[in-house]
Write a protein that holds these residues in place. Structure first.
Motif, mmCIF file in Angstrom:
data_model
loop_
_atom_site.group_PDB
_atom_site.id
_atom_site.type_symbol
_atom_site.label_atom_id
_atom_site.label_comp_id
_atom_site.label_asym_id
_atom_site.label_seq_id
_atom_site.Cartn_x
_atom_site.Cartn_y
_atom_site.Cartn_z
ATOM 1 N N ARG A 232 0.810 -1.224 0.000
ATOM 2 C CA ARG A 232 0.000 0.000 0.000
ATOM 3 C C ARG A 232 0.848 1.280 0.000
ATOM 4 O O ARG A 232 0.318 2.378 -0.052
ATOM 5 C CB ARG A 232 -0.923 0.001 1.214
ATOM 6 C CG ARG A 232 -1.902 -1.145 1.232
ATOM 7 C CD ARG A 232 -2.772 -1.137 2.473
ATOM 8 N NE ARG A 232 -3.777 -0.089 2.440
ATOM 9 C CZ ARG A 232 -4.620 0.173 3.433
ATOM 10 N NH1 ARG A 232 -4.564 -0.540 4.556
ATOM 11 N NH2 ARG A 232 -5.512 1.134 3.319
ATOM 12 N N SER A 233 2.158 1.100 0.074
ATOM 13 C CA SER A 233 3.062 2.244 0.133
ATOM 14 C C SER A 233 3.087 3.005 -1.197
ATOM 15 O O SER A 233 2.934 2.424 -2.272
ATOM 16 C CB SER A 233 4.470 1.765 0.486
ATOM 17 O OG SER A 233 5.419 2.806 0.355
ATOM 18 N N THR A 234 3.322 4.307 -1.112
ATOM 19 C CA THR A 234 3.488 5.129 -2.318
ATOM 20 C C THR A 234 4.962 5.291 -2.691
ATOM 21 O O THR A 234 5.282 5.938 -3.681
ATOM 22 C CB THR A 234 2.867 6.526 -2.098
ATOM 23 O OG1 THR A 234 3.466 7.138 -0.944
ATOM 24 C CG2 THR A 234 1.359 6.427 -1.879
ATOM 25 N N ASP A 235 5.844 4.698 -1.886
ATOM 26 C CA ASP A 235 7.282 4.777 -2.141
ATOM 27 C C ASP A 235 7.628 3.866 -3.328
ATOM 28 O O ASP A 235 7.354 2.664 -3.293
ATOM 29 C CB ASP A 235 8.043 4.317 -0.897
ATOM 30 C CG ASP A 235 9.550 4.471 -1.035
ATOM 31 O OD1 ASP A 235 10.051 4.527 -2.173
ATOM 32 O OD2 ASP A 235 10.239 4.536 0.010
ATOM 33 N N LYS A 239 7.237 -0.370 -3.928
ATOM 34 C CA LYS A 239 6.486 -0.947 -5.051
ATOM 35 C C LYS A 239 7.371 -1.878 -5.878
ATOM 36 O O LYS A 239 6.935 -2.947 -6.321
ATOM 37 C CB LYS A 239 5.918 0.178 -5.932
ATOM 38 C CG LYS A 239 4.760 0.931 -5.294
ATOM 39 C CD LYS A 239 4.136 1.909 -6.271
ATOM 40 C CE LYS A 239 2.915 2.585 -5.681
ATOM 41 N NZ LYS A 239 1.840 1.631 -5.362
#
Length: 347
Positions: A232-235, A239
């Motif tokens: 769920r990370s935006t990093d 991903k």
């Protein structure tokens, strides 16, 4: 009014004031170090007017503090994040068994303590995290790793990454395996894990996941909420990691995937018992259970609760078969497991 009557009136007033203050206070010792939980505490206070005072520490630190404080402990509620530690605290008499129809109806029997003689329950599971296998999608396929037993297959020699065997998450998994396989077969299995290690155990679960993505490991063991957090990370780096790995929920064809439980209890010497029970009931409510799922990527335990966490659903398609052995059985195997780990050289 005489002097003695005046003193009596003041004493009554102080007692009443103290009682009012007590009615609006709850002291929590918590091993849950998740920023997202702040919303749970504030929502409870908004709904009830009960102020929360919280002490944060790890499971072991909390249990040591409770023992040292004894009857003088201010703790009302204890929140721990490991099944074996919940069992240990119950055995050591650190919890006050309580009766709550709401909790008994919401929490499945295998995810709470067995009732004591008076019908009370010492602790209740509030959320779970599955212990799963992640793997390099180029080197392996799901069928290579669809059971915990396959982690000891010689084909995986030099491929396994895992955190310390003595960490509570692994002790609980190994305690469950002892229940499923028996001590003798479990010790052989543990020796197989040691033989298959890519490196000595180190780091946390996130480090194991990254080890697979980097190629240092071919397979690793992790709790689901660490993986969900990265999914769920935006990093971009997170991903990139999750794109390289696959995930398996082991033993779906027999006893089910091992789950560890985070739970709560009323402290043995609680001064605000009613508030403590009210708080635990709140944590078993649909809104709080949804928060565990969406806020910290844990699986809800309350019956009939649905959730909408994209990462958890992506891992499983929405559901999975979990093992149903009593938590008490896992806890009772801990000493036996630690002795096995020492014998096979699992650090």
């Amino acid at each position: 009014m005489t002097f003695s009557k005046t003193l009596l009136s003041i004493a009554c007033l102080l007692a009443a004031t103290s009682g009012m203050a007590q009615d609006k206070v709850l002291n929590i010792y918590s091993a849950r170090h998740y920023p997202t939980d702040e919303a749970l505490y504030s929502d409870f206070t908004k709904a009830t007017g009960i102020k929360i005072n919280r002490v944060d520490a790890d499971d072991a630190g909390i249990l040591a503090r409770l023992k040292a404080e004894g009857a003088a402990s201010p703790a009302d509620v204890i929140l721990l994040v490991d099944a074996a530690r919940l069992w240990r605290a119950e055995v050591d008499g650190l919890f006050l068994p309580v009766k709550s129809t709401k909790l008994e109806e919401a929490i499945p029997a295998h995810l709470r303590a067995k009732p004591v003689d008076n019908g009370g329950t010492a602790w209740f599971g509030l959320s779970t995290r599955a212990r799963v296998i992640v793997y390099d999608k180029i080197k392996y396929k799901k069928t290579d790793l669809d059971s915990y037993e396959k982690l000891a297959d010689p084909k995986l020699k030099g491929s396994l990454c895992i955190r310390s065997g003595s960490h509570p998450y692994n002790l609980s998994l190994f305690g469950a395996m002892t229940e499923h396989l028996g001590p003798a077969k479990t010790e052989i299995w543990l020796k197989g894990l040691v033989d298959n290690m890519a490196r000595s155990p180190k780091g946390g679960d996130t480090d194991q996941i990254k080890g697979v993505a980097s190629g240092e490991c071919g397979v690793a063991v992790t709790n689901t909420y660490y993986l969900a957090r990265m999914m769920r990370s935006t990093d971009p780096a997170d991903k990139a990691v999750t794109e390289k790995i696959g995930v398996v929920f082991p033993n779906q064809n027999n006893w089910g995937t091992h789950v560890n439980v985070a739970g709560g209890a009323v402290a043995r010497h609680a001064k605000n018992t009613d508030n403590a029970i009210k708080f635990l009931e709140y944590l078993a409510s649909p809104s709080a259970q949804n928060h565990f799922a969406n806020g910290n990527n844990e699986w809800p335990v309350a019956k009939g609760v649905s959730f909408d966490n994209p990462a958890l659903k992506a891992m499983t398609g929405g559901s999975f078969k979990s093992e149903l052995i009593p938590i008490s059985a896992v806890g009772m195997n801990q000493v036996k497991v630690q002795q096995m780990l020492d014998r096979v050289g699992f650090k």
